[in-house]
Design a protein around this motif. Structure first.
Motif, PDB file in Angstrom:
ATOM      1  N   ILE A  62       0.837  -1.209   0.000  1.00 20.37           N
ATOM      2  CA  ILE A  62       0.000   0.000   0.000  1.00 20.37           C
ATOM      3  C   ILE A  62       0.869   1.255   0.000  1.00 20.37           C
ATOM      4  O   ILE A  62       0.623   2.196  -0.762  1.00 20.37           O
ATOM      5  N   ARG A  65       2.450   1.955  -3.388  1.00 19.50           N
ATOM      6  CA  ARG A  65       1.475   2.487  -4.342  1.00 19.50           C
ATOM      7  C   ARG A  65       1.114   3.940  -4.028  1.00 19.50           C
ATOM      8  O   ARG A  65       1.148   4.812  -4.899  1.00 19.50           O
ATOM      9  N   THR A  66       0.776   4.196  -2.771  1.00 16.62           N
ATOM     10  CA  THR A  66       0.316   5.547  -2.418  1.00 16.62           C
ATOM     11  C   THR A  66       1.447   6.575  -2.452  1.00 16.62           C
ATOM     12  O   THR A  66       1.199   7.742  -2.736  1.00 16.62           O
ATOM     13  N   THR A  71      -3.505   5.088  -8.076  1.00 17.26           N
ATOM     14  CA  THR A  71      -4.706   4.353  -7.682  1.00 17.26           C
ATOM     15  C   THR A  71      -4.434   2.873  -7.939  1.00 17.26           C
ATOM     16  O   THR A  71      -3.466   2.509  -8.632  1.00 17.26           O
ATOM     17  N   GLN A  72      -5.299   2.020  -7.427  1.00 22.90           N
ATOM     18  CA  GLN A  72      -5.161   0.598  -7.711  1.00 22.90           C
ATOM     19  C   GLN A  72      -5.278   0.352  -9.215  1.00 22.90           C
ATOM     20  O   GLN A  72      -4.549  -0.473  -9.771  1.00 22.90           O
ATOM     21  N   LYS A  73      -6.162   1.062  -9.859  1.00 24.16           N
ATOM     22  CA  LYS A  73      -6.359   0.907 -11.304  1.00 24.16           C
ATOM     23  C   LYS A  73      -5.092   1.287 -12.064  1.00 24.16           C
ATOM     24  O   LYS A  73      -4.674   0.583 -12.989  1.00 24.16           O
ATOM     25  N   LEU A  75      -2.016   1.284 -10.899  1.00 22.42           N
ATOM     26  CA  LEU A  75      -1.000   0.268 -10.608  1.00 22.42           C
ATOM     27  C   LEU A  75      -1.250  -0.981 -11.445  1.00 22.42           C
ATOM     28  O   LEU A  75      -0.311  -1.585 -11.978  1.00 22.42           O
ATOM     29  N   ALA A  76      -2.493  -1.350 -11.590  1.00 22.44           N
ATOM     30  CA  ALA A  76      -2.844  -2.510 -12.410  1.00 22.44           C
ATOM     31  C   ALA A  76      -2.394  -2.308 -13.853  1.00 22.44           C
ATOM     32  O   ALA A  76      -1.831  -3.217 -14.477  1.00 22.44           O
ATOM     33  N   GLN A  83      -6.706  -5.235 -11.249  1.00 21.49           N
ATOM     34  CA  GLN A  83      -7.037  -4.343 -10.127  1.00 21.49           C
ATOM     35  C   GLN A  83      -7.688  -5.108  -8.996  1.00 21.49           C
ATOM     36  O   GLN A  83      -7.421  -4.845  -7.831  1.00 21.49           O
ATOM     37  N   ILE A  86      -5.030  -6.651  -6.908  1.00 25.96           N
ATOM     38  CA  ILE A  86      -4.360  -5.650  -6.065  1.00 25.96           C
ATOM     39  C   ILE A  86      -5.228  -5.339  -4.848  1.00 25.96           C
ATOM     40  O   ILE A  86      -4.739  -5.261  -3.726  1.00 25.96           O
ATOM     41  N   SER A  87      -6.519  -5.192  -5.070  1.00 19.22           N
ATOM     42  CA  SER A  87      -7.440  -4.943  -3.965  1.00 19.22           C
ATOM     43  C   SER A  87      -7.402  -6.089  -2.960  1.00 19.22           C
ATOM     44  O   SER A  87      -7.343  -5.862  -1.744  1.00 19.22           O
ATOM     45  N   GLU A  90      -4.220  -5.902  -0.918  1.00 20.51           N
ATOM     46  CA  GLU A  90      -4.242  -4.818   0.059  1.00 20.51           C
ATOM     47  C   GLU A  90      -5.237  -5.078   1.186  1.00 20.51           C
ATOM     48  O   GLU A  90      -5.059  -4.568   2.290  1.00 20.51           O
TER      49      GLU A  90
END
Length: 109
Positions: A62, A65-66, A71-73, A75-76, A83, A86-87, A90
């Motif tokens: 996390i 990424r942040t 966003t998760q999208k 990063l995907a 995505q 990834i969710s 996390e």
């Protein structure tokens, strides 16, 4: 966006919090509850310590990424990892494979 709220028995108009602000507020509450539980429940402390390595990996994913403001999208799209995966990573509902961790580690920046 502006919203109405009740403060001290009065109706006030204020700015609606962003999703990030709401998430940060929720996380603060969760960390406080965890701290309270660790202070008062030895069994909780033992269980928490047992899963700490997993939590450290989740936190690192996390944070990586942040810290890149992704966003998760996003990063995907950069990694080719779905995505939804990834969710799940996390949220701690999926364990990462070594290959997946390598793909995340190779992310530029």
């Amino acid at each position: 966006r502006l919203i109405f709220d009740f403060v001290g028995g009065k109706v006030v108009l204020k700015r609606e919090p962003s999703r990030r602000e709401m998430l940060e507020a929720s996380m603060k509450k969760i960390w406080k509850r965890l701290d309270d539980e660790k202070k008062n429940n030895p069994e909780f402390v033992k269980a928490y310590e047992e899963i700490q390595p997993e939590l450290d990996v989740i936190r690192a994913i996390i944070d990586a990424r942040t810290s890149r403001n992704l966003t998760q999208k996003q990063l995907a799209e950069l990694t080719g990892i779905h995505q939804s995966d990834i969710s799940k990573l996390e949220n701690g509902t999926r364990n990462p494979t070594i290959n997946l961790l390598k793909r995340l580690a190779e992310l530029p920046g």
